[in-house]
Design an enzyme around this catalytic site. Structure first.
Site, PDB file in Angstrom:
ATOM      1  N   ILE A  63      -5.965   6.385   7.836  1.00  0.00           N
ATOM      2  CA  ILE A  63      -4.687   6.659   7.162  1.00  0.00           C
ATOM      3  C   ILE A  63      -4.483   8.160   6.949  1.00  0.00           C
ATOM      4  O   ILE A  63      -3.444   8.723   7.298  1.00  0.00           O
ATOM      5  CB  ILE A  63      -4.624   5.894   5.824  1.00  0.00           C
ATOM      6  CG1 ILE A  63      -4.499   4.408   6.138  1.00  0.00           C
ATOM      7  CG2 ILE A  63      -3.464   6.368   4.969  1.00  0.00           C
ATOM      8  CD1 ILE A  63      -4.634   3.496   4.968  1.00  0.00           C
ATOM      9  N   THR A  83      -8.572   7.877   0.385  1.00  0.00           N
ATOM     10  CA  THR A  83      -9.781   7.066   0.435  1.00  0.00           C
ATOM     11  C   THR A  83      -9.530   5.777  -0.357  1.00  0.00           C
ATOM     12  O   THR A  83      -8.467   5.587  -0.925  1.00  0.00           O
ATOM     13  CB  THR A  83     -10.970   7.792  -0.230  1.00  0.00           C
ATOM     14  OG1 THR A  83     -10.738   7.822  -1.656  1.00  0.00           O
ATOM     15  CG2 THR A  83     -11.105   9.215   0.272  1.00  0.00           C
ATOM     16  N   LYS A 122      -6.035   2.220  -4.491  1.00  0.00           N
ATOM     17  CA  LYS A 122      -5.673   1.327  -5.611  1.00  0.00           C
ATOM     18  C   LYS A 122      -6.634   1.438  -6.793  1.00  0.00           C
ATOM     19  O   LYS A 122      -6.396   0.862  -7.845  1.00  0.00           O
ATOM     20  CB  LYS A 122      -5.686  -0.121  -5.114  1.00  0.00           C
ATOM     21  CG  LYS A 122      -4.562  -0.430  -4.134  1.00  0.00           C
ATOM     22  CD  LYS A 122      -4.591  -1.864  -3.670  1.00  0.00           C
ATOM     23  CE  LYS A 122      -5.432  -2.075  -2.437  1.00  0.00           C
ATOM     24  NZ  LYS A 122      -5.012  -1.440  -1.208  1.00  0.00           N
ATOM     25  N   GLU A 130       3.075   5.026  -4.402  1.00  0.00           N
ATOM     26  CA  GLU A 130       3.885   3.994  -3.752  1.00  0.00           C
ATOM     27  C   GLU A 130       3.076   3.188  -2.739  1.00  0.00           C
ATOM     28  O   GLU A 130       3.204   1.963  -2.652  1.00  0.00           O
ATOM     29  CB  GLU A 130       5.077   4.671  -3.052  1.00  0.00           C
ATOM     30  CG  GLU A 130       6.017   3.744  -2.324  1.00  0.00           C
ATOM     31  CD  GLU A 130       6.750   2.794  -3.273  1.00  0.00           C
ATOM     32  OE1 GLU A 130       6.245   1.669  -3.459  1.00  0.00           O
ATOM     33  OE2 GLU A 130       7.798   3.171  -3.836  1.00  0.00           O
ATOM     34  N   VAL A 162       0.835  -0.419  -2.943  1.00  0.00           N
ATOM     35  CA  VAL A 162       1.322  -1.797  -2.774  1.00  0.00           C
ATOM     36  C   VAL A 162       2.315  -1.806  -1.619  1.00  0.00           C
ATOM     37  O   VAL A 162       3.286  -1.043  -1.632  1.00  0.00           O
ATOM     38  CB  VAL A 162       2.048  -2.300  -4.050  1.00  0.00           C
ATOM     39  CG1 VAL A 162       2.453  -3.760  -3.882  1.00  0.00           C
ATOM     40  CG2 VAL A 162       1.182  -2.119  -5.272  1.00  0.00           C
ATOM     41  N   LEU A 184       6.500   0.223   2.165  1.00  0.00           N
ATOM     42  CA  LEU A 184       7.666  -0.488   1.618  1.00  0.00           C
ATOM     43  C   LEU A 184       7.978   0.023   0.204  1.00  0.00           C
ATOM     44  O   LEU A 184       7.063   0.280  -0.577  1.00  0.00           O
ATOM     45  CB  LEU A 184       7.384  -1.993   1.541  1.00  0.00           C
ATOM     46  CG  LEU A 184       7.165  -2.720   2.866  1.00  0.00           C
ATOM     47  CD1 LEU A 184       6.891  -4.209   2.599  1.00  0.00           C
ATOM     48  CD2 LEU A 184       8.384  -2.584   3.766  1.00  0.00           C
ATOM     49  N   ASP A 204      -8.219  -7.705  -3.092  1.00  0.00           N
ATOM     50  CA  ASP A 204      -7.247  -6.665  -2.784  1.00  0.00           C
ATOM     51  C   ASP A 204      -5.855  -7.068  -3.286  1.00  0.00           C
ATOM     52  O   ASP A 204      -5.123  -6.260  -3.862  1.00  0.00           O
ATOM     53  CB  ASP A 204      -7.253  -6.468  -1.262  1.00  0.00           C
ATOM     54  CG  ASP A 204      -6.560  -5.201  -0.880  1.00  0.00           C
ATOM     55  OD1 ASP A 204      -7.021  -4.139  -1.346  1.00  0.00           O
ATOM     56  OD2 ASP A 204      -5.545  -5.261  -0.155  1.00  0.00           O
ATOM     57  N   LYS A 233      -3.340  -5.409  -6.318  1.00  0.00           N
ATOM     58  CA  LYS A 233      -1.891  -5.116  -6.209  1.00  0.00           C
ATOM     59  C   LYS A 233      -1.132  -5.813  -7.333  1.00  0.00           C
ATOM     60  O   LYS A 233      -0.174  -5.263  -7.896  1.00  0.00           O
ATOM     61  CB  LYS A 233      -1.376  -5.550  -4.843  1.00  0.00           C
ATOM     62  CG  LYS A 233      -1.956  -4.693  -3.724  1.00  0.00           C
ATOM     63  CD  LYS A 233      -1.577  -5.179  -2.348  1.00  0.00           C
ATOM     64  CE  LYS A 233      -2.271  -4.327  -1.293  1.00  0.00           C
ATOM     65  NZ  LYS A 233      -2.165  -4.866   0.056  1.00  0.00           N
ATOM     66  N   GLY A 286      -1.016  -1.203   7.994  1.00  0.00           N
ATOM     67  CA  GLY A 286      -1.084  -0.413   9.234  1.00  0.00           C
ATOM     68  C   GLY A 286      -1.031   1.065   8.893  1.00  0.00           C
ATOM     69  O   GLY A 286      -0.402   1.469   7.905  1.00  0.00           O
TER      70      GLY A 286
END
Ligand code: ADP
Ligand code: ASP
Ligand code: MG
Length: 921
Positions: free
Chosen positions: A573, A654, A678, A705, A708, A712, A777, A781, A898
């Site tokens: 990422i 990370t 998170k 942002e 979660v 989006l 996970d 969220k 992704g």
């Protein structure tokens, strides 16, 4: 600008100064081509003096001013033949001042002589500083001798050597012999004087002033010889014979204009010349004792000379292109100011812009003489014109920023005298400042709140001890009686001043200024704004000063938001984010004025640091080639420590809770944080609450942002609802791209374990699919959204339906797990079939039930026409049911996993930060 010549058409303008009261000489001059009544022609280096024509106010400038006791202005030989030669004053005189750097070497002195020769002004007076560093060397001699350090002898030899070798380069024949003999004579005198200082172990101010002024005596004589050698007859002036000043207790000198004018006329009658090379810096007291105009005083000398000669203009030659909007050594983006009003220039110089001595303005302002600051090393630059500018300027002026420039003064301390007994008691301020005056301290700014509870002022740090002691003793009784609560000293402060004449008529300037400071997380300790509104002064911590200067400068001058970024975790990422930044950086800079500079990238083992910004087209190679051992603390310090950039953001890509545990500390330091990690928001509740409280209290931003739904807009949608007063009833969604894919494809054609294997194969799962199937996970969220909605829940409060069969939770490896999973297909097959029989599908969802203050992660059944049943691929879908969206929930749907979309989500947080920091939208 073309060269300019005009002819005297009105001889009546040549007035006798003897018949003029002194004040009548005050100019109301109009400097324009059409009003040039005196004979002169210029062919100066191009943009030389004439662009002032367009900016000088028409009002307040009346007739041209040429004062002359004799009609003769041009022919010095005529004057010579008379008994007494009178001095003509007025526009025929141009004054130049050359700073130390301009005459720093023999080559530079030659250049200065060329400039003097090529100035076609009818008459010129040149004020010259000592060769660069020489005044420092002279002060050093005194310090050495006074402290009985006999190396003053070799230091004096070095001074001699510097001037001797310069003279040998420049002069020859009789001129050289004359100069060297004078130099040796002076050095011998100095030696004797320094010896006396050495023996006494003490120096008086007049001894010191006498010694340090020699730099100017030598540079002026050398320059005069070189000018003569270039064919221009010139006289050199020892300004101690002309400039008379009264030293004051505050280490300043006040010129006695009347006496100086009288002495100038006498000097001129004995040394008539069209070209005078005068020493800067030095002067005499009325008792003819040598003194100086104090450090950097040559600008002041030039201004006094300009006034004495009623010169047409004063050009101050230095080593920069003019006055910059801020000290160019501190703000690389500073811009040259084309024009400044006298008041603006005065305020800039008083508040630390050392390009001009603060006292330079007053003498020239009195006669409306423009000052031009020009660069000796760049003759093509037009420079800065300082002159009278009407507040309502011409159109061009109106477009300029209301703040012209910024300047800073370091090494200050604030003194705060506080107490309820001050309110309404007349004379307190006078007593305070009387005590300050008695110790000879210089008060730089004063601020008093209208409650009259405290008076706060800034003095140089080196004077604060004496000031505090004087106040303690002066107010002993009031302090003991409790009428005053304290005399507090706040050390290590700096002043930042914003200067601009137009601030007076422009609302919102101070709001913008303070906003920029707040956004750079700079605490303002004291504020002052004079009612002239030319200046807003703020006191900040010294360590914040440069950052503050850059923050306000970029806000007013560049409207460019520059952000120093540190990227933590250049994996899938983080790496994708860096590539997106690389592709977008130029467009952001050019079209949106946002300058994002990655100053560091760190992985868990290696980090790459840069002072100016990493070349993102090569970040991978650079990280390998130039990487150093990773150290997160050092990394954060490096990215934040760059004083050129006022804003810092650390982007944590990370999934590490150790990195997340640093956010609080970073936010406290004013570092913005952006993350898809998170761990912080789903970790212990108290830490989360502390973090959010900190974020609300400060101007430091924390955006997450991408924690979660990747890119989006889920957190921002939720915030938008809450901030506009909607009430969340329920949030329900498919938050896991992996589980979305699995259940979208678990349609009865294949067993559950086959679909999991297929998802793993396609790269939709974590390397160990249990990480997805366990539901943790999703639970994180749910916690993040629940807390965002105001629920105070811990992760452990969320019941989670794990899809990892109990016996496989401890399987050694992912392979082992995958091998054994088919044995457990039956339960889910049954569950799916039951659902199907009722026309429903299974979906793995997270639920925030705000009404009942709870959350959960479960496998739920949805009718086939429910939006959750219509998903394909690995899309996320989130439904917000609120008081406004009650019948039909608000639905956000799209790819929620992704690298590209997650990095995109982080990127949009970065741009949101930029817009919060003031980037144009
Ligand atoms: P000189 O020896 O010619 O008198 P100074 O060193 O006194 O020169 O002044 C010129 C220097 O002032 C420049 O080199 C620059 O670094 C510094 N300076 C500080 N603030 C400003 C400003 N706002 N604009 C221009 N120069 C500035
Ligand atoms: N030479 C003196 C100094 O360095 C005066 C000047 O250069 O302005 O302070
Ligand atoms: Mg100077």
């Amino acid at each position: 600008m073309a060269a300019f010549s005009a002819t005297i058409s009105d001889s009546s303008r040549f007035l006798s100064s003897t018949s003029l009261p002194h004040d009548a000489a005050k100019p109301k001059r109009k400097i324009s081509a059409s009003s040039s009544q005196c004979r002169r022609s210029f062919s100066l280096p191009k943009p030389f003096p004439l662009f002032r024509l367009s900016i000088v106010s028409q009002r307040g400038r009346g007739k041209s001013l040429n004062i002359c006791v004799q009609a003769s202005v041009a022919d010095i030989s005529v004057e010579k033949s008379m008994d007494t030669v009178h001095l003509c004053k007025g526009d025929m005189w141009a004054v130049h001042k050359f700073g130390g750097t301009c005459v720093g070497t023999s080559q530079r002195i030659k250049n200065v002589a060329d400039i003097i020769v090529s100035d076609d002004s009818e008459r010129k007076l040149v004020v010259v500083s000592a060769m660069s560093k020489v005044t420092d060397m002279m002060y050093d001699l005194i310090n050495k001798a006074q402290s009985r350090d006999d190396s003053y002898i070799s230091a004096l030899d070095a001074v001699l050597e510097k001037h001797q070798s310069t003279a040998l380069d420049l002069l020859d024949g009789d001129d050289l012999a004359t100069f060297l003999s004078q130099l040796h004579h002076d050095v011998n005198n100095l030696k004797a004087m320094l010896r006396a200082i050495y023996i006494a172990g003490h120096v008086t101010e007049s001894f010191s002033d006498f010694v340090v002024g020699h730099g100017e005596l030598w540079s002026a004589q050398m320059l005069s010889f070189v000018v003569k050698k270039n064919g221009l007859d010139s006289k050199w002036m020892d300004t101690r014979q002309v400039l008379i000043v009264n030293p004051t207790s505050s280490n300043q000198a006040d010129p006695d204009f009347l006496e100086s004018e009288r002495r100038l006329e006498k000097w001129f009658s004995q040394n008539p010349s069209n070209v005078i090379i005068a020493t800067g810096f030095i002067a005499s007291t009325p008792q003819n004792i040598p003194t100086t105009l104090k450090r950097d005083g040559s600008d002041f000398s030039a201004a006094i000379m300009g006034a004495l000669f009623r010169a047409r203009q004063v050009t101050i030659w230095t080593d920069v292109d003019g006055v910059y909007s801020a000290d160019p050594r501190k703000v690389s983006e500073a811009v040259i100011l084309r024009t400044l009003s006298y008041q603006e220039a005065w305020e800039m110089s008083y508040f630390g812009a050392n390009v001009l001595h603060p006292r330079t303005i007053i003498p020239v302002m009195r006669y409306n003489i423009p000052i031009i600051i020009r660069n000796i090393f760049n003759l093509s630059a037009p420079g800065t014109v300082i002159c009278h500018i009407e507040t309502e300027g011409e159109d061009g002026q109106r477009l300029e920023s209301p703040v012209k420039g910024f300047a800073t003064i370091d090494n200050l301390a604030l003194v705060n005298v506080e107490g309820t007994g001050m309110a309404g008691v007349p004379g307190t301020a006078s007593a305070i400042f009387g005590a300050v005056k008695d110790v000879g301290a210089n008060v730089i700014m004063i601020s008093q709140a209208s409650s009259e509870h405290s008076v706060c002022f800034a003095v140089p740090e080196k004077e604060v001890k004496a000031v505090a002691e004087a106040l303690q003793s002066r107010f002993r009784q009031a302090l003991d009686a409790g009428r005053l609560s304290q005399v507090a000293v706040i050390p290590n402060c700096s002043i930042l001043a914003a200067v601009g004449q137009k601030m007076a008529s422009t609302p919102g300037v101070s709001a913008t200024l303070f906003n920029a400071l707040a956004k750079a997380n700079i605490n303002v300790r004291a504020i002052a704004q004079g009612c002239s509104e030319y200046n807003i002064t703020v006191v900040v911590k010294r360590e914040d000063c440069i950052r503050a200067l850059r923050a306000v400068h970029s806000r007013f001058y560049l409207s460019r938001t520059t952000i120093a970024m540190g990227i933590i975790g250049p994996g899938l990422i983080g790496g994708t984010l860096l590539d997106q930044l690389r592709d977008q950086a130029a467009v952001l800079k050019e079209e949106f004025n946002i300058d994002l500079r990655v100053m560091g990238i760190t992985g868990s083992r290696t980090m790459l640091l840069s002072e100016v910004g990493i070349d993102l087209s090569r970040w991978r190679e650079l990280l390998t080639e130039k990487g150093q051992v990773a150290d997160l603390e050092k990394f954060a310090q490096h990215v934040h420590g760059n004083h050129f950039i006022p804003n810092t953001v650390l982007v944590d890509c990370t999934a590490d809770s150790n990195v997340a545990s640093c956010y609080h500390d970073w936010l406290c330091k004013g570092i913005h944080v952006i993350t898809p990690n998170k761990k912080a928001n789903s970790g212990p509740l108290d830490k989360y609450l502390r973090l959010r409280a900190l974020q609300r209290q400060s101007y430091t931003h924390y955006f997450y942002e991408a924690t979660v739904g990747a890119g989006l807009p889920i957190v921002s949608t939720l915030r938008g609802l809450l901030e506009t007063g909607d009430r969340i009833l329920r949030i329900e969604g498919i938050f896991s791209g992996t589980l979305s894919y699995i259940f979208n494809n678990f349609t009865g054609t294949r067993a559950f374990s086959e679909v999991v294997a297929e998802a793993k194969e396609a790269g939709y799962t974590e390397p160990d699919p249990r990480d997805d199937l366990s539901g943790t996970d999703v639970a994180r969220k749910v916690i993040i959204l629940a807390r965002e909605s105001g629920l105070k829940l811990e992760l452990s409060d969320i019941p989670v339906r794990s899809l990892v069969p109990e016996p496989l939770r401890a399987s050694a490896s992912a392979e082992e797990f995958m091998k054994q999973l088919p044995q457990f297909d039956e339960d889910l097959t049954k569950e799916r079939q039951n659902a199907e029989e009722s026309g429903e599908v299974l979906r793995y969802v997270g639920v925030v039930d705000a009404v009942n203050q709870e959350g959960r992660v479960e496998l739920r059944r949805y009718s086939k026409d429910h939006p959750f049943a219509q998903l394909s691929g690995s899309d996320n879908i989130i439904a917000f049911t609120t008081t406004r969206y009650k019948e039909q929930p608000l639905i956000v749907r799209g790819p929620g996993a992704g690298a590209q979309v997650t990095a995109g989500g982080i990127f949009s947080d970065i741009l949101r930060l930029a817009s919060y920091l003031g980037a144009p939208s």
